[in-house]
Design an enzyme around this catalytic site. Structure first.
Site, PDB file in Angstrom:
ATOM      1  N   VAL A  14       0.838  -1.201   0.000  1.00  0.00           N
ATOM      2  CA  VAL A  14       0.000   0.000   0.000  1.00  0.00           C
ATOM      3  C   VAL A  14       0.872   1.250   0.000  1.00  0.00           C
ATOM      4  CG1 VAL A  14      -1.878   1.231   1.137  1.00  0.00           C
ATOM      5  CG2 VAL A  14      -1.787  -1.272   1.236  1.00  0.00           C
ATOM      6  N   ASP A  15       1.928   1.236   0.796  1.00  0.00           N
ATOM      7  CA  ASP A  15       2.868   2.358   0.808  1.00  0.00           C
ATOM      8  C   ASP A  15       3.482   2.580  -0.571  1.00  0.00           C
ATOM      9  OD1 ASP A  15       2.781   3.380   3.424  1.00  0.00           O
ATOM     10  OD2 ASP A  15       4.093   1.808   4.168  1.00  0.00           O
TER      11      ASP A  15
END
Length: 401
Positions: free
Chosen positions: A174-175
């Site tokens: 996600v980062d």
């Protein structure tokens, strides 16, 4: 001197980000020629510098997580609560093309450095604010971490096996996706600025990003009315030969999705029952008897290891890969051919050993992304950057007190 023709050459980025999503975004700009000035707290700096189990790297304040996103940047250490340092930050933003920050919503405004304040002096400023849930909405002030977003977004509901339950992806997906989305948003805003002459405010949220990345899976519910579940290693085609199989000493990931590939798989591994047994005569019967088919395939694959099967199945037209670790893929000749890893010597970065960092995921015919400088130490460029701003010795001393 040859002119730098990289897309962001001559552009200044003031980088107030930390950990992964923001630093990953600014690293993409840095590899494309931007002058990225990373603002860190004096002392330890970005906490990602300490996120490692390697005591030597922690002692050097240069953890792999930080270094992976630190190349081509300059580090300036400022205590933004110090009025003199705050004035330096204002001056830097006034000279910038781009500001990227991933404070919680409202924090940078309380520091007196928010977009609405700074754009008065710099109306061409492109500002990118990265957060977990966006700058507005009922969750906007909530803390966000990659693991939390993997669980919340539905990603973990489709990752893992029914027998063992959900699992998170093995890296901060996600980062990383949010960093890419931010870099794309910034590039888009710069194109827009070239047309309008005006800057832009970009609100990038981790939740928005991962839902966008999972759009086909989300559409299974929003369009098809089906809630997707845990599918293990089963390929999205649903073909039973698009899955993970045991071989001698390891695993093979196969993606035999059409009849030609299925037949090539059967012939290459010598599993002739795949072609003669009525349980496997077509895709419907193969799906109905998937576990029996797995037994036949794994019995054949047990005769050799993954590397041997790759060397046979790939030329036969069967999409295949043995499951590799990082050491193996880093040594792959395709990675070397693409020059994807940039090597640094043992004297680069203060960690006492040679290392490599991953470059950009694309290439240009000319003027493309490049790694030209090692990740900096905390505050390594403070004095030189402040002198470039015109500060004298006394002003530098006050700003760094």
């Amino acid at each position: 001197m040859e002119q730098n023709t990289q897309p962001f050459a001559g552009m200044r980025v003031i980088d107030f980000t930390r950990v992964v999503s923001g630093p990953y975004a600014t690293s993409q700009l840095a590899m494309l020629g931007a002058d990225v000035i990373k603002i860190e707290s004096p002392g330890p700096g970005d906490e990602a510098r300490q996120m490692t189990t390697d005591s030597d790297m922690a002692a050097a304040n240069m953890a792999p997580m930080y270094m992976a996103c630190g190349m081509n940047k300059r580090s300036v250490a400022l205590n933004l609560k110090n009025p003199a340092a705050h004035a330096v930050a204002v001056k830097l933003i006034e000279t910038a093309d781009i500001v990227v920050e991933n404070f919680r919503p409202g924090v940078i405004d309380r520091l007196g450095l928010g977009y609405e304040t700074m754009r008065q002096a710099n109306p061409r400023l492109v500002w990118c604010a990265i957060s977990g849930f966006g700058q507005t909405g009922p969750r906007s002030s909530a803390a966000a971490y990659d693991a939390r977003l993997q669980g919340m977004s539905g990603l973990m509901s489709i990752t893992g096996h029914p027998e063992s339950g959900p699992t998170r992806a093995g890296f901060a997906v996600v980062d990383a996706a949010t960093g890419m989305a931010a870099a794309f948003g910034i590039a888009s805003a710069l194109v827009q600025r070239s047309q309008t002459g005006q800057g832009q405010y970009i609100d990038v949220a981790m939740l928005d990003t991962i839902l966008s990345a999972m759009a086909p899976s989300v559409a299974e519910w929003t369009v098809g009315g089906t809630v997707p579940g845990l599918s293990g290693n089963q390929g999205t085609s649903g073909r039973p030969t698009a899955n993970l199989f045991r071989c001698r000493g390891g695993y093979l990931m196969l993606a035999a999705n059409n009849e030609r590939q299925y037949q090539a798989l059967a012939n290459t591994i010598g599993a002739h029952a795949m072609l003669t047994d009525p349980r496997f005569k077509d895709w419907d019967t193969r799906r109905a008897n998937a576990e029996d088919l797995r037994v036949v395939i794994e019995a054949a694959l047990a005769s050799a290891d993954g590397e041997a099967w790759e060397s046979k199945l790939d030329p036969a037209g069967v999409p295949v890969s043995r499951v590799r670790d990082m050491q193996s893929i880093a040594a792959d000749p395709q990675v070397a051919h693409r020059a994807l890893l940039h090597a640094f010597g043992a004297d680069d970065g203060g960690i006492g050993k040679a290392y490599s960092l991953v470059g950009a995921p694309f290439q240009f015919a000319s003027g493309g992304p490049a790694i030209t400088a090692r990740p900096p130490k905390v505050g390594e460029h403070t004095e030189s950057v402040l002198r470039d701003l015109g500060l004298d010795d006394g002003e530098i001393a006050a700003a760094t007190a």
